[in-house]
Design a protein around this motif. Structure first.
Motif, PDB file in Angstrom:
ATOM      1  N   ALA A 163       0.605  -1.114   0.106  1.00 23.28           N
ATOM      2  CA  ALA A 163       0.112  -0.121   0.404  1.00 23.28           C
ATOM      3  C   ALA A 163       1.312   0.782  -0.176  1.00 23.28           C
ATOM      4  CB  ALA A 163      -0.605   0.425   1.383  1.00 23.28           C
ATOM      5  N   ILE A 164       2.439   1.381   0.808  1.00 23.62           N
ATOM      6  CA  ILE A 164       2.652   2.455   0.644  1.00 23.62           C
ATOM      7  C   ILE A 164       3.802   2.860  -0.254  1.00 23.62           C
ATOM      8  CG2 ILE A 164       4.659   2.950   1.809  1.00 23.62           C
ATOM      9  CD1 ILE A 164       4.159   2.046   4.470  1.00 23.62           C
ATOM     10  N   LEU A 165       4.195   1.636  -0.742  1.00 24.04           N
ATOM     11  CA  LEU A 165       5.148   1.491  -2.170  1.00 24.04           C
ATOM     12  C   LEU A 165       4.207   1.894  -3.151  1.00 24.04           C
ATOM     13  CD1 LEU A 165       7.320  -1.370  -1.714  1.00 24.04           C
ATOM     14  CD2 LEU A 165       7.904   1.393  -1.529  1.00 24.04           C
ATOM     15  N   SER A 166       2.991   1.616  -3.468  1.00 22.99           N
ATOM     16  CA  SER A 166       2.399   1.496  -4.854  1.00 22.99           C
ATOM     17  C   SER A 166       2.327   2.667  -4.903  1.00 22.99           C
ATOM     18  CB  SER A 166       0.508   0.827  -4.296  1.00 22.99           C
ATOM     19  OG  SER A 166       0.076   0.850  -3.588  1.00 22.99           O
ATOM     20  N   ARG A 167       1.491   3.961  -3.708  1.00 18.71           N
ATOM     21  CA  ARG A 167       1.156   4.949  -3.603  1.00 18.71           C
ATOM     22  C   ARG A 167       2.736   5.960  -3.381  1.00 18.71           C
ATOM     23  NH1 ARG A 167      -3.913   6.756  -4.309  1.00 18.71           N
ATOM     24  NH2 ARG A 167      -5.314   5.511  -2.916  1.00 18.71           N
ATOM     25  N   SER A 168       3.722   5.200  -3.630  1.00 18.14           N
ATOM     26  CA  SER A 168       4.782   6.445  -3.695  1.00 18.14           C
ATOM     27  C   SER A 168       4.829   7.108  -5.190  1.00 18.14           C
ATOM     28  CB  SER A 168       5.551   5.668  -2.623  1.00 18.14           C
ATOM     29  OG  SER A 168       6.346   4.577  -3.555  1.00 18.14           O
ATOM     30  N   ASP A 223       3.156   6.872  -7.371  1.00 20.87           N
ATOM     31  CA  ASP A 223       2.065   8.313  -7.531  1.00 20.87           C
ATOM     32  C   ASP A 223       1.392   8.950  -6.666  1.00 20.87           C
ATOM     33  OD1 ASP A 223       1.101   6.724  -9.792  1.00 20.87           O
ATOM     34  OD2 ASP A 223       0.286   4.871  -9.145  1.00 20.87           O
ATOM     35  N   SER A 224       1.968   9.741  -6.058  1.00 22.65           N
ATOM     36  CA  SER A 224       2.609  10.690  -5.279  1.00 22.65           C
ATOM     37  C   SER A 224       1.711  11.538  -5.477  1.00 22.65           C
ATOM     38  CB  SER A 224       3.179  10.867  -4.508  1.00 22.65           C
ATOM     39  OG  SER A 224       4.191  11.914  -5.749  1.00 22.65           O
ATOM     40  N   SER A 225       0.998  12.213  -7.070  1.00 20.15           N
ATOM     41  CA  SER A 225       0.329  12.971  -6.783  1.00 20.15           C
ATOM     42  C   SER A 225      -1.503  12.887  -7.055  1.00 20.15           C
ATOM     43  CB  SER A 225       0.438  13.929  -8.266  1.00 20.15           C
ATOM     44  OG  SER A 225       0.485  12.797  -9.782  1.00 20.15           O
ATOM     45  N   LEU A 226      -1.181  12.116  -7.020  1.00 17.89           N
ATOM     46  CA  LEU A 226      -3.110  10.913  -6.536  1.00 17.89           C
ATOM     47  C   LEU A 226      -3.336  11.378  -5.648  1.00 17.89           C
ATOM     48  CD1 LEU A 226      -3.034   7.502  -8.969  1.00 17.89           C
ATOM     49  CD2 LEU A 226      -3.879  10.327  -9.289  1.00 17.89           C
ATOM     50  N   PRO A 227      -4.993  11.806  -5.579  1.00 15.32           N
ATOM     51  CA  PRO A 227      -5.716  11.886  -4.436  1.00 15.32           C
ATOM     52  C   PRO A 227      -5.979  10.454  -3.508  1.00 15.32           C
ATOM     53  CG  PRO A 227      -7.125  12.429  -5.843  1.00 15.32           C
ATOM     54  CD  PRO A 227      -5.861  12.472  -7.018  1.00 15.32           C
ATOM     55  N   LEU A 228      -5.599  10.926  -2.183  1.00 11.25           N
ATOM     56  CA  LEU A 228      -6.126   9.672  -1.856  1.00 11.25           C
ATOM     57  C   LEU A 228      -7.484   8.981  -2.015  1.00 11.25           C
ATOM     58  CD1 LEU A 228      -5.190  10.864   2.083  1.00 11.25           C
ATOM     59  CD2 LEU A 228      -3.984   9.392   0.882  1.00 11.25           C
ATOM     60  N   ASP A 229      -8.528   9.214  -2.653  1.00 10.01           N
ATOM     61  CA  ASP A 229      -9.597   8.496  -2.811  1.00 10.01           C
ATOM     62  C   ASP A 229      -9.617   7.853  -4.659  1.00 10.01           C
ATOM     63  OD1 ASP A 229      -9.455  11.214  -4.129  1.00 10.01           O
ATOM     64  OD2 ASP A 229     -11.880  11.514  -3.450  1.00 10.01           O
ATOM     65  N   GLU A 230      -8.366   7.949  -4.990  1.00 12.34           N
ATOM     66  CA  GLU A 230      -8.115   7.636  -6.206  1.00 12.34           C
ATOM     67  C   GLU A 230      -7.174   6.437  -6.362  1.00 12.34           C
ATOM     68  OE1 GLU A 230      -9.794   7.690  -8.979  1.00 12.34           O
ATOM     69  OE2 GLU A 230     -10.612   9.256  -8.543  1.00 12.34           O
ATOM     70  N   PRO A 231      -7.700   5.123  -7.093  1.00 16.36           N
ATOM     71  CA  PRO A 231      -6.872   3.801  -6.408  1.00 16.36           C
ATOM     72  C   PRO A 231      -5.476   4.632  -7.301  1.00 16.36           C
ATOM     73  CG  PRO A 231      -7.892   3.410  -8.639  1.00 16.36           C
ATOM     74  CD  PRO A 231      -8.700   4.251  -8.206  1.00 16.36           C
ATOM     75  N   PRO A 232      -4.405   3.589  -7.182  1.00 15.56           N
ATOM     76  CA  PRO A 232      -2.644   3.854  -7.894  1.00 15.56           C
ATOM     77  C   PRO A 232      -2.777   3.555  -8.674  1.00 15.56           C
ATOM     78  CG  PRO A 232      -3.074   2.466  -5.985  1.00 15.56           C
ATOM     79  CD  PRO A 232      -4.020   2.458  -6.034  1.00 15.56           C
ATOM     80  N   SER A 233      -2.144   3.597  -9.768  1.00 21.16           N
ATOM     81  CA  SER A 233      -2.201   3.488 -10.998  1.00 21.16           C
ATOM     82  C   SER A 233      -1.675   2.009 -11.614  1.00 21.16           C
ATOM     83  CB  SER A 233      -0.958   4.452 -12.286  1.00 21.16           C
ATOM     84  OG  SER A 233      -0.113   4.090 -12.095  1.00 21.16           O
ATOM     85  N   TYR A 234      -1.630   1.543 -12.711  1.00 19.39           N
ATOM     86  CA  TYR A 234      -1.258   0.087 -12.969  1.00 19.39           C
ATOM     87  C   TYR A 234      -0.021  -0.174 -12.621  1.00 19.39           C
ATOM     88  CZ  TYR A 234      -5.997  -1.848 -13.850  1.00 19.39           C
ATOM     89  OH  TYR A 234      -7.206  -2.166 -13.732  1.00 19.39           O
ATOM     90  N   THR A 235       0.791   1.124 -12.629  1.00 21.69           N
ATOM     91  CA  THR A 235       2.685   1.073 -13.311  1.00 21.69           C
ATOM     92  C   THR A 235       2.663   1.353 -11.942  1.00 21.69           C
ATOM     93  OG1 THR A 235       2.347   2.345 -15.058  1.00 21.69           O
ATOM     94  CG2 THR A 235       4.124   2.261 -13.320  1.00 21.69           C
ATOM     95  N   GLY A 236       1.960   2.362 -10.983  1.00 18.80           N
ATOM     96  CA  GLY A 236       2.459   2.198  -9.849  1.00 18.80           C
ATOM     97  C   GLY A 236       2.471   0.706  -8.968  1.00 18.80           C
ATOM     98  N   VAL A 237       0.933  -0.172  -9.477  1.00 12.48           N
ATOM     99  CA  VAL A 237       1.070  -1.440  -8.508  1.00 12.48           C
ATOM    100  C   VAL A 237       1.626  -1.950  -9.204  1.00 12.48           C
ATOM    101  CG1 VAL A 237      -0.771  -3.165  -8.742  1.00 12.48           C
ATOM    102  CG2 VAL A 237      -1.810  -0.904  -8.800  1.00 12.48           C
TER     103      VAL A 237
END
Length: 296
Positions: free
Chosen positions: A88-93, A95-109
Motif C-alpha cells: 500500500a505504501i510503495l504503490s502510493r509512493s 503515484d504521490s500526485s494522486l488524491p487518496l480517494d483514487e486508486p494507484p495506477s497500474y504502473t504504481g501497482v
C-alpha cells in the motif's frame, strides 16, 4: 480497553489484522498441495501428485500433508501484514500526485509489488527453508528444533540459505501478482478499485488468477530455490543448481510440479484476497471513527 478500537481504525491496524486473516486462510487451504509440490520438485522419482498423495496417506498418514505448517503459520500474520502494508505504501509512493480517494495506477501497482516482494524475502527465506526441510523429512521434529540445529551448526548464513534466489523469485512475481489482481478485479467489476464494492466471486477469481499468473512466471526459479534449500549440499549456488538439474533431468525439471502449484495458487490466493478484503470491510476506517467521535 480503548487500544483495539483505535488500532483497528488506523491504516496499520486494519492492514495488519486483515492481512493476517488472509494469510491464515491461504496457508490452511493450500498447505497439502504445497507439500505435494515440494515433494515433486525434490526428485524425479517421486511420481505424479496423485501417486505421492496416495503413498503419503498410506505410509505416513493424513497429518503428513500438514507437516511443517507451524513455521509458516506462526509467521503468516506478521508476514502478510508486512506484504499488504508495504504494498500500500510503495504503490502510493509511485503515484504521490494522486488524491487518496483514487486508486494507484497500474504502473504504481506493479512497481509497488516488486518492492514488496524484495522486502518480504527477508522474512520469508528462513520460514520457507524450515518448511521445505520439514516437508521432505520422514520424521516429525518441529521447526524450532530444526532452526536451532541449523543456527548451531551453520549460523545465520545457514538459516538464510536461498535468500538471493528468493528475492529473484519474489520481486518480479509480486509485481505481476498485484497487477493481475487489480486488473482482473476491475475487468470483472468495473469501478470496484475505487468503490470497493466487488462481490465475493470477483475477489476469489481475481485473487486466484493473480496467484496462477505469478507462479507460472517464477516457477523455474522456485524449483531451483527448493533444491538449494533442501539441505543436501549438492549444489554450490544458483547457476550450479540450474546447470546440474538440467544436465541430469532435462529442462522439464524446471516445470515439474507446475500443475500442483497452479491448482494450489488458485485456491490459496483466492482465499487470501477474499479473506483480506472481507476482513478489511469489517473494520471501521479512521474517517468513520473520527466522525463517530465528533457526533458524541
Amino acid at each position: 480497553m480503548d487500544f483495539w478500537p483505535e488500532f483497528l481504525a488506523s491504516s496499520w491496524g486494519r492492514e495488519f489484522v486483515a492481512g493476517g486473516f488472509g494469510g491464515v486462510a491461504g496457508i490452511v487451504s493450500g498447505y497439502p498441495l504445497d507439500t505435494l509440490r515440494i515433494r515433486q520438485q525434490h526428485s524425479s522419482k517421486s511420481g505424479s501428485a496423485f501417486t505421492i498423495l496416495r503413498r503419503m496417506l498410506a505410509v505416513e498418514g493424513p497429518t503428513s500433508l500438514y507437516r511443517g505448517m507451524a513455521a509458516p503459520l506462526a509467521s503468516v500474520t506478521f508476514q502478510n501484514a508486512m506484504v499488504f502494508q508495504i504494498y500500500a505504501i510503495l504503490s502510493r509512493s509511485f503515484d504521490s500526485s494522486l488524491p487518496l480517494d483514487e486508486p494507484p495506477s497500474y504502473t504504481g501497482v506493479a512497481l509497488g509489488g516488486v518492492g514488496t516482494g524484495a522486502v518480504q524475502s527477508l522474512l520469508l527465506t528462513p520460514v520457507e527453508l524450515l518448511k521445505i526441510r520439514l516437508q521432505l523429512q520422514q520424521t516429525s521434529s518441529g521447526p524450532l528444533s530444526l532452526a536451532k540445529s541449523i543456527i548451531r551448526t551453520q549460523g545465520l548464513r545457514g538459516i538464510y540459505k536461498g535468500l538471493t534466489i528468493t528475492v529473484l523469485r519474489d520481486a518480479p512475481a509480486h509485481g505481476l501478482y498485484f497487477w493481475t489482481y487489480e486488473y482482473v478485479r476491475e475487468r470483472l467489476h468495473p469501478g470496484c478499485r475505487k468503490t470497493g464494492e466487488e462481490n465475493l466471486t470477483t475477489m476469489l477469481l481475481a485473487g486466484g488468477l493473480a496467484g496462477v499468473a505469478s507462479w507460472v512466471a517464477c516457477y523455474p526459479l522456485d524449483v531451483v530455490k527448493t533444491r538449494l534449500q533442501q539441505g543436501h549440499g549438492a549444489y554450490q549456488g544458483i547457476s550450479d543448481c540450474f546447470r546440474k538439474s538440467v544436465q541430469q533431468e532435462g529442462y522439464s525439471v524446471l516445470w515439474r510440479g507446475l500443475g500442483t502449484a497452479v491448482a494450489r495458487a488458485f485456491v490459496v490466493n483466492g482465499a487470501i484476497f477474499a479473506a483480506y478484503e472481507v476482513a478489511l470491510r469489517c473494520f471501521p476506517s479512521a474517517q468513520l471513527s473520527q466522525e463517530s467521535e465528533s457526533n458524541k
